[in-house]
Design a protein around this motif. Sequence first.
Motif, PDB file in Angstrom:
ATOM      1  N   GLY A 213      -3.955  18.706  67.376  1.00  0.00           N
ATOM      2  CA  GLY A 213      -3.803  20.065  67.024  1.00  0.00           C
ATOM      3  C   GLY A 213      -2.567  20.544  65.958  1.00  0.00           C
ATOM      4  O   GLY A 213      -1.783  19.975  66.038  1.00  0.00           O
TER       5      GLY A 213
ATOM      6  N   ARG B 263      -3.792  16.631  76.737  1.00  0.00           N
ATOM      7  CA  ARG B 263      -3.046  17.246  75.563  1.00  0.00           C
ATOM      8  C   ARG B 263      -1.472  17.219  75.663  1.00  0.00           C
ATOM      9  O   ARG B 263      -0.887  17.055  76.860  1.00  0.00           O
ATOM     10  CB  ARG B 263      -3.365  18.629  75.381  1.00  0.00           C
TER      11      ARG B 263
ATOM     12  N   GLY C  85      -4.653  26.152  65.423  1.00  0.00           N
ATOM     13  CA  GLY C  85      -4.468  27.239  66.425  1.00  0.00           C
ATOM     14  C   GLY C  85      -4.973  28.208  66.607  1.00  0.00           C
ATOM     15  O   GLY C  85      -5.110  29.061  65.597  1.00  0.00           O
TER      16      GLY C  85
ATOM     17  N   TYR D  83      -4.763  13.613  73.179  1.00  0.00           N
ATOM     18  CA  TYR D  83      -4.783  14.683  72.229  1.00  0.00           C
ATOM     19  C   TYR D  83      -3.501  15.270  71.866  1.00  0.00           C
ATOM     20  O   TYR D  83      -2.587  15.492  72.874  1.00  0.00           O
ATOM     21  CB  TYR D  83      -5.433  16.058  73.027  1.00  0.00           C
TER      22      TYR D  83
ATOM     23  N   SER E 239      -8.777  26.788  68.583  1.00  0.00           N
ATOM     24  CA  SER E 239      -8.339  27.069  70.191  1.00  0.00           C
ATOM     25  C   SER E 239      -8.327  28.443  70.386  1.00  0.00           C
ATOM     26  O   SER E 239      -8.414  29.338  69.850  1.00  0.00           O
ATOM     27  CB  SER E 239      -6.850  26.284  70.397  1.00  0.00           C
TER      28      SER E 239
ATOM     29  N   CYS F 140      -0.542  17.504  69.994  1.00  0.00           N
ATOM     30  CA  CYS F 140      -0.250  18.705  69.355  1.00  0.00           C
ATOM     31  C   CYS F 140       0.695  18.544  68.238  1.00  0.00           C
ATOM     32  O   CYS F 140       2.028  18.314  68.669  1.00  0.00           O
ATOM     33  CB  CYS F 140       0.018  19.870  70.307  1.00  0.00           C
TER      34      CYS F 140
ATOM     35  N   ASN G  79       0.607  25.064  67.765  1.00  0.00           N
ATOM     36  CA  ASN G  79       0.422  25.731  69.029  1.00  0.00           C
ATOM     37  C   ASN G  79       0.713  27.181  69.097  1.00  0.00           C
ATOM     38  O   ASN G  79       1.995  27.439  68.490  1.00  0.00           O
ATOM     39  CB  ASN G  79       1.221  25.064  70.110  1.00  0.00           C
TER      40      ASN G  79
ATOM     41  N   ASP H 281      -7.518  25.299  75.061  1.00  0.00           N
ATOM     42  CA  ASP H 281      -6.501  24.211  75.444  1.00  0.00           C
ATOM     43  C   ASP H 281      -5.597  24.721  76.320  1.00  0.00           C
ATOM     44  O   ASP H 281      -4.964  23.746  76.798  1.00  0.00           O
ATOM     45  CB  ASP H 281      -6.318  23.347  73.947  1.00  0.00           C
TER      46      ASP H 281
END
Length: 500
Positions: free
Chosen positions: A172, A69, A213, A125, A238, A127, A175, A297
């Motif tokens: 994603g 990630r 998120g 991955y 997540s 974000c 975050n 995550d």
Amino acid sequence: MTTPKKIVVHADWEVGTISRHIYGHFAEHLGRCIYEGLWVGEDSSIANTDGIRNDVLEALRKLQVPLLRWPGGCFADEYHWKDGVGPRESRKRMINTHWGGVIENNHFGTHEFFRLCELLGAEPYICGNVGSGTVQEMSEWVEYMTFDGESPMSNWRKENGREQPWKLKYFGVGNENWGCGGNMHPEYYADLYRRFQTYVRNYGDNRIYKIAGGANVDDYRWTEVLMRKAAPLMDGLSLHYYTIPGSWEQKQPALEFDESVWYETMAKALRMDELITRHSTIMDQYDPKRRIGLIVDEWGTWFLPEPGTNPGFLYQQNTMRDALVAAIHLHVFHKHCNRVHMANLAQMVNVLQAVILTEGERMLLTPTYHVLEMFKVHQDAEALAIHGEFGACEDGGKGLPQLTVSASRKDGAIHVSMANLDPSRSADVKIELRGLSAAYDLTSGRLLAADDIRAHNTFERPDRVAQRPFDDARWTDGTLSACLPPASVAVVRLQPRDME
Ligand code: AHR
């Protein structure tokens, strides 16, 4: 010799597949994780492949890193991807305001990240930025990475040296949007999620697994609102939870702790079980077939930074305590493998519960590294049901089990991993493998243990904590008898006789 704990592993009862992505990692533009830890640049005197240091690459390859990630964390919601593509010498220099106030020269960007994943054999991955970014910026990033036709973004990618689009599955949408990712209320974020994800397009045959998120620790309302308002539009949701002895405001040192702080740490690590159970129960109301993955995550220990280091760099040492925290978490994720699709340890190198620490051209493997290396046999294996007595730590009434255990089968072989949480007492255990359909033999065992719960590796003594053969395990008549030293982790392999 204590009375052995009796445990049954049901070899004929598979509870689900342990996704290899449960063994994922996280690398943020934070401290010395990306810069120095992974990326040294092509001109560095440290041996590298396209700017990525070879020693770290080689160690990570042995872990079979399934997924990585990037670029954050909190950094993700301040990251503008266009600053990190094109000729490196002309990329923007800026301040990494969130982490240490240092210069970010953007030398590690999208192309470098995909190259790292390629060298590791890991799934990328990414974000995206919701907090300070725009829908257009996010949408163009996906177009840049994955579009194969004629378009401004794919043409730009080609100009920057990459003809073919990359394959990108995991994306994603922001975050920690309840905190550093915008300080939003769940209702507001759920609407933003619905809007942003609309423009995260599937180009050609690329299919994106969209991750919303999710909650901070036990914010169950966040999960409820997100599921109620946006479940059909997400593939994953997540959850972030760190093991923090003391408190967020009063963190504790990584190397100085006594048995009472050890127990506090174990109890906080075990809390992951309760968190997953409760978040998953809420998700079940809206997604009873468990299509949506719970994506843990970010997980790991968070201590005070090492004295004398930049406090914004979150550099901490790693002891046998971290090894036990890792084993506990992985066992919890196995148990919940029907809901937990991915979990990423924070963070890969030099930050928080890292698997690798570097200093100039030197590198060491932490106790946490060894646990992930020993446990990699569980990746993509079928988890087996387990029942029995897990004992109790002499912890002054905190009620901690002495053991956590997990078992899985892959390609016929069964692996049993065990962790003894007690810092001062060994654990005798008898594990019956019930329902075996063939004759099995115990073919190998590995142990991670030390003479001190604070034992750790240093650049002067990098092998103080290292795996060794596990000699204290016997296999008779379908039962494994083992004695685990205090504060230790072990894995054994049982193999059908006709496979040998
Ligand atoms: O991993 C360090 C930070 O912890 C991440 O940037 C953020 O997402 C979390 O709060």
